[in-house]
Design an enzyme around this catalytic site. Sequence first.
Site, PDB file in Angstrom:
ATOM      1  CD  GLU A   2      -3.141  -0.806   2.151  1.00  0.00           C
ATOM      2  OE1 GLU A   2      -3.142   0.229   2.839  1.00  0.00           O
ATOM      3  OE2 GLU A   2      -3.980  -1.702   2.272  1.00  0.00           O
ATOM      4  CD  GLU A  12      -3.319  -5.601   4.271  1.00  0.00           C
ATOM      5  OE1 GLU A  12      -4.137  -4.754   4.682  1.00  0.00           O
ATOM      6  OE2 GLU A  12      -2.100  -5.432   4.287  1.00  0.00           O
TER       7      GLU A  12
HETATM    8  C1  BGC Z   1      -2.858  -2.051   6.041  1.00  0.00           C
HETATM    9  C2  BGC Z   1      -2.742  -2.826   7.327  1.00  0.00           C
HETATM   10  C3  BGC Z   1      -3.773  -2.333   8.316  1.00  0.00           C
HETATM   11  C4  BGC Z   1      -5.150  -2.522   7.721  1.00  0.00           C
HETATM   12  C5  BGC Z   1      -6.273  -2.120   8.632  1.00  0.00           C
HETATM   13  C6  BGC Z   1      -4.296  -1.876   5.582  1.00  0.00           C
HETATM   14  O1  BGC Z   1      -4.416  -0.695   4.890  1.00  0.00           O
HETATM   15  O2  BGC Z   1      -2.063  -2.614   5.037  1.00  0.00           O
HETATM   16  O3  BGC Z   1      -1.442  -2.701   7.808  1.00  0.00           O
HETATM   17  O4  BGC Z   1      -3.677  -2.965   9.540  1.00  0.00           O
HETATM   18  O5  BGC Z   1      -5.244  -1.728   6.571  1.00  0.00           O
HETATM   19  O6  BGC Z   1      -6.208  -0.786   9.003  1.00  0.00           O
END
Ligand code: BGC
Length: 453
Positions: free
Chosen positions: A162, A358
């Site tokens: 990101e 993610e």
């Molecule tokens: C990030 C994580 C973060 C998650 C939730 C993502 O944008 O890569 O590191 O914990 O969001 O906030």
Amino acid sequence: MFKKDFVWGVATAAYQIEGGAFEDGRGLSVWDTFCMEPGNVKFGHTGNFACDHYHRYKEDVALMKELGVKNYRFSVSWSRIIPDGVGEVNPKGIEFYNNLIDELLANGITPYMTLFHWDTPQALEDRGGWKNPDMSDWFAQYARVIGENFGDRVKNFMTINEPQSYLGGYNNRGGMPPKAGYEKRFMIPIIHNTLLAHGKAVIALRETVKDCKISYAPCGDYFYPLDENNSADIEAARKLTFRANDNFDGPHWNVAWYADPIFLGKYPEEHLAGYEQYLPKGWQDDLKIINQPLDFCAQNIYGGRPATTDKDGNPVIVPLKVGFSRMANGWGVVTPKAIKWAAIFLYERYKKPIFITENGMANNDTVTLDGKVHDPQRIDYLHRYIKALSQAADMGVDVGGYFQWSFMDNFEWAQGYNERFGMIWVDYETFERIPKDSAYWYKTVMETNGENL
Ligand code: BGC
């Protein structure tokens, strides 16, 4: 339906879980120093101990095995490996990741390694960090060290996580180091450096690791059609997903500026008109380095917004209805169609297998009187998103993998420990871990390749 060899996994990041911040020769990262300054992180929380994964990695890998996890995405702390960011390598840092990798493999878990998840070595930040044109070479040197030390066992890599998020720390987003406040004309070369660093790291990894698969894990601003059967709405969502978005005084938080150069070897025309003047000399040649062939298109997706057209046919963003479902942290909206349409649009444009690296939900989890952690909202969120992703697969998208964020509750950056994204509940005083209901539920999803949904 997901394909037979679909990659199911869970994800974490070094600074958010490791702790051991000042141990065994680890150098400081920008997050250590950011946490030291009062007012930066809610309640003054720090990642000094985090989930103590640095000492409990065996226990965590055992939990993964117990919960049926077969693929684990984690990041490496650059300053644990090279304390000053460049130069001398810290043998203790190499040893820690060697032990973790060996433990994973011994338990039948495939490592997916992210080289950089926001924790820039402070020594490099002191030299300008991502603003310094040398950063791409420093990152490539680090990637080479990674490849040489771990490439015999790790075969799946993501270079950068990101960029849109951590680069926000260089202009107007207070929640990220280095809180630099640069204007747009500086942001363009900073982003360019990041893309170049990715390209050079891919070259270094390919030179040092046989048969590896590489991607990079950006995020973006995603849109889905208000009416999924209306072709004008679909086109509106597609246009908005790849539009130039100038809200952050720079081409921030959009998909195309960060992914087109990498996958297509060019900056998007629409954006270039305004920003070309700020790009560093020789940027056209850099694009050849940036545009390294990648094996999959990784993307972190939590939510998106519906799109339709106005009476003249122009794309417009539809406000979410009053009382929409949301996550406990406030920023994430529960919009499963976002993951489906993002997968469709990204696949159309970049023509690579789509990996969601993610996706997950912040929830107000507590240990209830029965000693368990019941998180039906998270199960419902994940159910909806994974199901929506499978619909993209049904529509012909090559969907290759899905990593739930996050394996365990962790240090949520400027929010400290206030937000819980994990499938494992963590007590930050005793470091006890309790798998939540969602962990057992996700086990069944992985076991059935999503067919139980
Ligand atoms: C990030 C994580 C973060 C998650 C939730 C993502 O944008 O890569 O590191 O914990 O969001 O906030």
